[in-house]
Scaffold this active site. Structure first.
Site, mmCIF file in Angstrom:
data_model
loop_
_atom_site.group_PDB
_atom_site.id
_atom_site.type_symbol
_atom_site.label_atom_id
_atom_site.label_comp_id
_atom_site.label_asym_id
_atom_site.label_seq_id
_atom_site.Cartn_x
_atom_site.Cartn_y
_atom_site.Cartn_z
ATOM 1 N N GLU A 138 0.833 -1.210 0.000
ATOM 2 C CA GLU A 138 0.000 0.000 0.000
ATOM 3 C C GLU A 138 0.862 1.252 0.000
ATOM 4 O O GLU A 138 0.601 2.213 -0.738
ATOM 5 C CB GLU A 138 -0.899 -0.001 1.230
ATOM 6 C CG GLU A 138 -1.598 1.312 1.521
ATOM 7 C CD GLU A 138 -1.947 1.473 2.989
ATOM 8 O OE1 GLU A 138 -1.179 2.119 3.728
ATOM 9 O OE2 GLU A 138 -2.985 0.927 3.402
ATOM 10 N N ASP B 10 -5.933 -3.713 -2.886
ATOM 11 C CA ASP B 10 -6.020 -2.250 -2.975
ATOM 12 C C ASP B 10 -4.711 -1.663 -3.482
ATOM 13 O O ASP B 10 -4.691 -0.791 -4.357
ATOM 14 C CB ASP B 10 -6.425 -1.635 -1.636
ATOM 15 C CG ASP B 10 -5.420 -1.896 -0.514
ATOM 16 O OD1 ASP B 10 -4.762 -2.954 -0.542
ATOM 17 O OD2 ASP B 10 -5.320 -1.048 0.392
#
Length: 398
Positions: free
Chosen positions: A77, A138
């Protein structure tokens, strides 16, 4: 630490909260983490962004690795957000180094052959390397998006090719056909099937529709139906997981039942450090995006709650709407685009002042990221077109 293949992302939330707690005390020196300052850019560039330069000075190593917590660890991330910030700032040297480190260390040297490992740090034997080889969808979505848009804006063919390859790997390895919901993005390849064929654990904050829409637009024609199904299911997850207008960090999807609170997980249906990004991504949708109006309507209760409180709640029970604690300036910054989109003028002004009065601690990586996303948006440094393209003042018109 969970073993590879059994890891689920609530553990990421624990790391984030631990980081925020330790940041107030100052980070310890980490010999193996190589916490050296990142050199300042040697020349002013078109699109230069002082806040990004400051963030890079604090968290970005010269080799392109982002220090994401007090243990000197790195999440995929963190790398994905840094790629986006470097692209928005037209910072090609840092973009290149961030990508190189990510590919070499999280993708075993080749982003086209494997998804990035989500966690890298100091291993039990003292060496530094991958701690958990499972991926986080993500981060993968934002990395693929950053590559595709960097390829377009900078006219770099390799970036476009890498982004499209990663997007196809996301579709192949991080999605599943859920009964009654369709093709759906899972939080990662492994660890999110609660009951085979019956129950899955999902994360609404992993679904930035603008980024997914762009990946779908550049996908091969033979996968178009899958991408359209994924876009449809993503909008449903965002809206139907928040029936009272408050996004949860995690939610269960049950065949024949729909979305149910994740009382089995660590979060107990709360919306906090993950969910804050649901409001962030929703607020940044183009007004012409077909999901813009439905999401604004679905999340209106959060806008109203923030307006009434005068501060961003740190945690909200997605079932009862009960608020716990006040979030920091990063949380308030993440809400600015949504308040602007909802035309909540007074609440927007109050939260802008809250942001100014509550800057993140210098060592708070996550709060710093939320600040860059929210403040960068309010400064007009980037926008998203209806088809998901990244719009930046220094770039050619979409």
């Amino acid at each position: 630490m969970r073993k590879t293949g059994a890891r689920s992302h609530p553990s990421r939330r624990v790391l984030l909260q631990h980081t925020l707690l330790l940041s107030a005390l100052g980070w310890p020196a980490l010999a193996g983490a190589n916490p050296k300052p990142n050199p300042k850019p040697s020349a002013q560039r078109a699109g230069a962004w002082a806040d990004w330069d400051t963030f890079a000075q604090r968290f970005l190593q010269p080799d392109g690795r982002v220090l994401a917590n007090a243990q000197g660890q790195t999440h995929s991330e963190a790398q994905s957000y840094a790629l986006m910030f470097a692209l928005i700032a037209n910072d090609r040297p840092r973009f290149k180094s961030i990508l190189r480190w990510t590919e070499d260390n999280l993708c075993a040297g080749d982003v086209t052959t494997r998804l990035p490992a989500w966690l890298w740090g100091q291993q039990d034997g003292g060496q530094w390397g991958v701690l958990d080889s499972n991926a986080a969808s993500d981060a993968d979505v934002w990395i693929a998006y950053a590559l595709i848009e960097a390829g377009r804006l900078w006219n770099v063919r390799r970036y476009r090719a890498l982004g499209r390859s990663l997007a196809q790997r996301i579709l192949a390895e991080e999605t599943a056909d859920l009964p009654g919901l369709g093709h759906t993005l899972l939080p990662g390849p492994v660890g999110f099937v609660v009951e085979a064929g019956q129950r899955w654990r999902l994360n609404p904050s992993y679904l930035p529709l603008q980024a997914l829409r762009r990946l779908a637009a550049v996908a091969p024609a033979q996968t178009a139906a899958q991408w359209q199904s994924l876009l449809h299911s993503s909008q449903r997850v965002l809206i139907e997981s928040a029936p009272r207008g408050f996004a949860p960090d995690w939610v269960l999807y049950a065949a024949g039942q729909g979305f149910v609170p994740d009382h089995q997980g660590e979060q107990q249906a709360l919306g906090a450090y993950n969910a804050i990004r649901v409001y962030l991504w929703a607020g940044m949708l183009a007004p012409q995006d077909p999901a813009h109006a439905p999401l604004l309507q679905a999340l209106a209760p959060m806008v109203e709650r923030v307006a009434a409180l005068g501060y961003p709640p740190e945690m909200v029970d997605s079932v009862t709407g009960v608020v716990q604690g006040a979030g920091g300036g990063g949380f308030a910054a993440a809400l600015l685009p949504l308040l602007q989109a909802a035309q909540a003028t007074q609440a927007l002004a109050v939260q802008q002042q809250y942001v100014a009065d509550h800057p993140p601690q210098p060592d708070a990586y996550y709060g710093g990221c939320l600040m860059l996303w929210g403040q960068g948006w309010m400064q007009g440094r980037y926008r998203f077109a209806a088809d998901g393209q990244l719009l930046v003042p220094w770039g050619d018109p979409a």
